[in-house]
Design an enzyme around this catalytic site. Structure first.
Site, PDB file in Angstrom:
ATOM      1  CG  HIS A  88       0.273  12.986   0.405  1.00 14.87           C
ATOM      2  ND1 HIS A  88      -0.110  12.116   1.400  1.00 14.87           N
ATOM      3  CD2 HIS A  88       0.535  12.211  -0.687  1.00 14.87           C
ATOM      4  CE1 HIS A  88      -0.102  10.888   0.944  1.00 14.87           C
ATOM      5  NE2 HIS A  88       0.296  10.913  -0.313  1.00 14.87           N
TER       6      HIS A  88
ATOM      7  CG  ASP B 119      -1.732  13.880   3.786  1.00 20.15           C
ATOM      8  OD1 ASP B 119      -2.616  13.530   2.988  1.00 20.15           O
ATOM      9  OD2 ASP B 119      -0.684  13.235   3.956  1.00 20.15           O
TER      10      ASP B 119
ATOM     11  CB  SER C  11       1.296   7.788  -0.267  1.00 18.84           C
ATOM     12  OG  SER C  11       0.048   8.147  -0.810  1.00 18.84           O
TER      13      SER C  11
END
Length: 290
Positions: free
Chosen positions: A266, A236, A142
């Protein structure tokens, strides 16, 4: 898509989303706690040491039979939230599968800290790692994936030795999240919402422009980069940018492999019980051995 993945995906909308809005993000920041402690799962596969670099903690994991490869891993949390237990679980599985040593820099979080602060720390960690280890990789999930790509661009441009490769897990590559590009996938993502994420990106940028490659590395030069593995799910919010990254890297002549998991949410590799997560870790380990 496996049944376990589908089951988890159906449960995720029950969780509160700190990124629902700028207001909810600031509320979550005010109530955040510190980093999760190193877990027993990590200690079973590695020895753990800590040091201070530029005033921040850096945790080093060394497997019992190291392969010689070394990974600098920057954790996700939209630059505003600390490392969590799921991160340690994922790192434990990567260490076990690849026998790679790992530096985990616990960089300062926004709004108290910005990207400029983080790169000062990461530069020092990288310089020490390349002096000690023959094969250094950069990776992260991320926001941490964005930092890993930003570091590689920075080290190419400053004449440092390039990392051996990059491992990016659902990387956040453009903090502006252009509405036209994410409209379709936003309705599918059970975890992330764009308004709060954009606010987090604004806080992280500090005095920098939000499109500065140190903040949004998708806007930087993607040529001359080392082999890159991108692990991504298609449910995502960040999926479109991962696809765009692969397209631009390929066009710029940088080797890139994009692995997209159907139905993946995610950072799904952090949920170790999923078959898709186990496959993702095997792919990551192969990249780190290669």
């Amino acid at each position: 898509m496996s049944l376990p993945l589908e089951a988890v995906r159906r449960l995720l909308p029950l969780l509160p989303r700190s990124t629902e809005s700028a207001l909810s993000l600031h509320q979550a920041i005010r109530s955040r706690k510190g980093e999760a402690p190193v877990t027993d799962a990590v200690r079973r596969v590695a020895t753990v040491a800590e040091r201070s670099v530029e005033g921040f903690r850096v945790v080093t994991l060394t497997p019992k039979r190291p392969s010689g490869a070394h990974l600098i891993y920057t954790h996700g949390g939209c630059y505003t939230f600390p490392l969590r237990g799921l991160h340690w679980g994922l790192l434990a599985r990567i260490v076990a599968a690849a026998r790679v040593s790992v530096d985990v820099p616990l960089y300062g979080l926004a709004p108290e800290h910005t990207a400029t602060d983080a790169y000062r720390l990461l530069d020092a960690v990288y310089d020490a790692a390349t002096a000690e280890h023959p094969r250094v990789f950069l990776g992260g999930d991320s926001a941490g994936g964005g930092l890993a790509l930003g570091q590689a661009q920075r080290y190419r441009d400053t004449g440092r030795p390039l990392p051996r490769g990059l491992v990016l897990i659902a990387p956040w590559l453009d903090v502006t999240l252009p509405p036209a590009q994410i409209a379709e996938v936003a309705a599918l993502d059970p975890l992330l919402a764009p308004d709060g994420l954009r606010e987090a990106g604004r806080l992280w940028a500090g005095d920098l422009d939000v499109r500065d490659p140190l903040v949004s590395p998708l806007h930087g030069d993607l040529g001359g980069l080392p082999p890159t593995l991108v692990v991504q799910g298609d449910h995502d919010l960040l999926h479109p940018d991962a696809v765009e990254l692969a397209r631009r890297m390929h066009a710029a002549g940088s080797p890139v492999e994009l692995r997209v998991t159907r139905g993946g949410f995610h950072v799904f590799p952090a949920v170790g019980a999923l078959p898709e997560s186990r496959l993702a870790v095997r792919r990551i380990a192969a990249a780190l051995r290669g």
